[in-house]
Design an enzyme around this catalytic site. Structure first.
Site, PDB file in Angstrom:
ATOM      1  CE  LYS A 111       7.746   6.968  29.946  1.00 11.52           C
ATOM      2  NZ  LYS A 111       9.122   6.925  30.474  1.00 11.52           N
TER       3      LYS A 111
HETATM    4  P1  NAD Z   1      10.998  -3.669  31.562  1.00 16.76           P
HETATM    5  O1  NAD Z   1       9.700  -3.945  30.919  1.00 16.76           O
HETATM    6  O2  NAD Z   1      12.246  -4.039  30.870  1.00 16.76           O
HETATM    7  O3  NAD Z   1      11.022  -4.326  33.031  1.00 16.76           O
HETATM    8  C1  NAD Z   1      10.031  -4.123  33.993  1.00 16.76           C
HETATM    9  C2  NAD Z   1      10.224  -5.178  35.068  1.00 16.76           C
HETATM   10  O4  NAD Z   1       9.365  -4.898  36.167  1.00 16.76           O
HETATM   11  C3  NAD Z   1       9.899  -6.588  34.607  1.00 16.76           C
HETATM   12  O5  NAD Z   1      10.842  -7.486  35.166  1.00 16.76           O
HETATM   13  C4  NAD Z   1       8.525  -6.839  35.218  1.00 16.76           C
HETATM   14  O6  NAD Z   1       8.262  -8.211  35.426  1.00 16.76           O
HETATM   15  C5  NAD Z   1       8.688  -6.109  36.526  1.00 16.76           C
HETATM   16  N1  NAD Z   1       7.450  -5.767  37.181  1.00 16.76           N
HETATM   17  C6  NAD Z   1       6.296  -5.265  36.658  1.00 16.76           C
HETATM   18  N2  NAD Z   1       5.394  -5.114  37.625  1.00 16.76           N
HETATM   19  C7  NAD Z   1       5.976  -5.493  38.779  1.00 16.76           C
HETATM   20  C8  NAD Z   1       5.561  -5.557  40.129  1.00 16.76           C
HETATM   21  N3  NAD Z   1       4.344  -5.170  40.482  1.00 16.76           N
HETATM   22  N4  NAD Z   1       6.442  -5.999  41.053  1.00 16.76           N
HETATM   23  C9  NAD Z   1       7.681  -6.387  40.698  1.00 16.76           C
HETATM   24  N5  NAD Z   1       8.130  -6.352  39.448  1.00 16.76           N
HETATM   25  C10 NAD Z   1       7.294  -5.920  38.506  1.00 16.76           C
HETATM   26  O7  NAD Z   1      10.967  -2.087  31.900  1.00 16.76           O
HETATM   27  P2  NAD Z   1      12.201  -1.144  32.225  1.00 16.76           P
HETATM   28  O8  NAD Z   1      12.541  -0.423  30.980  1.00 16.76           O
HETATM   29  O9  NAD Z   1      13.243  -1.885  32.983  1.00 16.76           O
HETATM   30  O10 NAD Z   1      11.466  -0.083  33.169  1.00 16.76           O
HETATM   31  C11 NAD Z   1      11.376  -0.264  34.583  1.00 16.76           C
HETATM   32  C12 NAD Z   1      11.225   1.093  35.238  1.00 16.76           C
HETATM   33  O11 NAD Z   1      12.352   1.905  34.880  1.00 16.76           O
HETATM   34  C13 NAD Z   1       9.998   1.894  34.796  1.00 16.76           C
HETATM   35  O12 NAD Z   1       9.539   2.670  35.871  1.00 16.76           O
HETATM   36  C14 NAD Z   1      10.549   2.785  33.715  1.00 16.76           C
HETATM   37  O13 NAD Z   1       9.754   3.927  33.492  1.00 16.76           O
HETATM   38  C15 NAD Z   1      11.900   3.105  34.310  1.00 16.76           C
HETATM   39  N6  NAD Z   1      12.867   3.610  33.359  1.00 16.76           N
HETATM   40  C16 NAD Z   1      13.268   2.873  32.292  1.00 16.76           C
HETATM   41  C17 NAD Z   1      14.191   3.415  31.399  1.00 16.76           C
HETATM   42  C18 NAD Z   1      14.718   2.650  30.226  1.00 16.76           C
HETATM   43  O14 NAD Z   1      15.622   3.155  29.560  1.00 16.76           O
HETATM   44  N7  NAD Z   1      14.248   1.446  29.947  1.00 16.76           N
HETATM   45  C19 NAD Z   1      14.694   4.708  31.607  1.00 16.76           C
HETATM   46  C20 NAD Z   1      14.291   5.420  32.728  1.00 16.76           C
HETATM   47  C21 NAD Z   1      13.374   4.869  33.594  1.00 16.76           C
END
Ligand code: NAD
Length: 421
Positions: A111
């Site tokens: 990561k």
């Molecule tokens: P992203 O940046 O596209 O979206 C994150 C979202 O969370 C945004 O809408 C942001 O405004 C919101 N956010 C941030 N802090 C917040 C809070 N305190 N309360 C409510 N909303 C909040 O990121 P993503 O890629 O969608 O990732 C989100 C989660 O999914 C993370 O934990 C990430 O590690 C996990 N994840 C993502 C992927 C991927 O392929 N993108 C894969 C596995 C896991």
């Protein structure tokens, strides 16, 4: 606790190690192996300068951690966030090791993260930061060594810049150095939706197991980015009513169900879901506690803790985010009969299609979206089934079941390879 007392910050690395310890105890893991798997293999910290638009120079800090390389190259996203810490990146890297093992894809866990709020930077500044960070972590990354992908606040464009930077340095185009790229640069069909699609596959499996009628169910989703907004779209196609969603600045609630396409358009125009016509503004804390059948945390770590676990009303918690539930909260939810689909299973669709992308890149091949989605469904369905079977056989919750599956696979691979030298 009085209101004057501030709850101590929960360290995700301590959470990750505690989750691992639970599995290691149950597996009666060899003490040497336990020590190896309990720590990351490599941790790189970099401090690097970026020329800002006003001509000044700003120094940023970033990390790349490789937790385990026993089953293959390191795999894991890069996060841009003002609160990134080395301990957070270590936890996320360890979770990637278990995630890849749960779904049985040949990767170890890695990561990366940069301490930055990219919303405060111009596009040119974000590009400069990305290219310099990619250069700094080039001692670790490569298509056979460590393959980054998007995470919070990074996307296909970020991956295109990393791919270009790496390719410029080696002198030829290397699409396999990152996944989650734009399709025109060797990205895979279905990668953008893969994390959410995998989550929704898991919710379907859980509903079948619990005898829930999805078409009569409601869902609340925390986080409205890649994972959250696409999960909202896909799950509403099953007839599930999305009653609440949130982002970092607002949360909205409508018991009649939100029109997700319109919420996405509203957020694109206003930068937040807040103020969406017809909905009621609530707090992010309230979102987790709204009356719903399914709760999908899709934002950051430590959202469901011992403080609010007793107030969660959902029957299923589907962890699209990494590390949204603390171990204390896990126990409370389990005792209350809440069915948790753990992160290392629930959001593994993203890394699974990243793996498909990497395989396509290495073979200079391109699969149709139908092929990608059907392979994804097969892998997620198998992983869910194996986790459930193990959890039921050992009378443990789904998280412990997934950990037992994963840690055993990684430990067996590590033991088979033996200790070098
Ligand atoms: P992203 O940046 O596209 O979206 C994150 C979202 O969370 C945004 O809408 C942001 O405004 C919101 N956010 C941030 N802090 C917040 C809070 N305190 N309360 C409510 N909303 C909040 O990121 P993503 O890629 O969608 O990732 C989100 C989660 O999914 C993370 O934990 C990430 O590690 C996990 N994840 C993502 C992927 C991927 O392929 N993108 C894969 C596995 C896991």
């Amino acid at each position: 606790m009085t209101t004057e007392q501030v709850a101590p910050a929960i360290n995700p690395w301590h959470v990750a190690q505690r989750q691992f310890d639970l599995a290691a105890d149950r597996l009666d893991l060899d003490p040497g192996l336990r020590q190896v798997l309990r720590e990351p293999r490599r941790e790189l910290t970099v401090h690097f300068p970026v020329k800002m638009d006003d001509g000044s120079v700003q120094v940023f800090s970033g990390y790349r951690v490789q937790h385990n390389l026993g089953r293959g190259p390191a795999k894991g996203g890069i996060r841009y966030h003002q609160d990134v810490t080395l301990d957070e990146v270590k936890a996320l890297a360890m979770w990637m090791t278990w995630k890849c093992a749960v779904v049985g894809i040949p990767y170890g866990g890695g990561k990366g993260g940069v301490v930055v709020d990219p919303k405060k930077l111009s596009r040119r500044e974000v590009e400069g930061l990305t290219r310099r960070f990619a250069t700094e972590i080039e001692v670790l990354i490569g298509p056979e060594r460590d393959i980054p992908a998007p995470d919070v606040n990074t996307n296909a464009q970020t991956m295109a810049w990393i791919m270009d930077t790496y390719s410029m340095h080696v002198g030829y185009t290397v699409p396999g150095v990152v996944t989650g790229k734009p399709i025109s640069l060797g990205g895979s069909e279905g990668r953008n939706e893969a994390t959410a699609r995998g989550t929704v596959f898991c919710v379907e499996e859980a509903a079948a197991h619990l005898g829930m009628d999805l078409a009569a169910s409601t869902v609340a989703i925390q986080g409205f980015g890649n994972a959250g907004s696409i999960a909202a779209t896909l799950i509403s196609q099953h007839g599930v009513r999305v009653v609440a969603v949130s982002d970092s600045s607002a949360a909205i609630h409508d018991t009649n169900g939100l029109d997700i396409a319109r919420v996405i358009a509203w957020k694109a125009e206003h930068g937040t879901v807040g103020g969406f016509p017809g909905s009621r503004d609530i707090s992010n804390a309230q979102l987790l506690e709204v009356d719903c059948d399914i709760l999908i945390p899709a934002a950051l770590e430590n959202q469901i803790t011992a403080r609010n676990a007793g107030s969660i009303r959902a029957r299923v918690v589907a962890e699209a985010a990494n590390g949204p539930t603390t171990p204390d909260a896990d126990e409370i939810l389990h005792d209350r009969g809440v069915f948790i689909i753990p992160d290392i299973l629930c959001n593994a669709g993203g890394v699974t299609v990243s793996y498909f992308e990497w395989v396509q890149d290495l073979n200079r091949d391109h699969w149709s979206e139908e092929v990608v989605n059907s392979k994804l469904r097969e892998i997620m369905g198998r992983a869910f089934g194996e986790t459930l079977t193990l959890a039921e056989a050992q009378s443990v919750n789904m998280r412990t079941g997934a950990y037992l599956l994963a840690v055993d696979r990684v430990a067996s691979a590590t033991a088979l390879r033996g200790l070098y030298p």
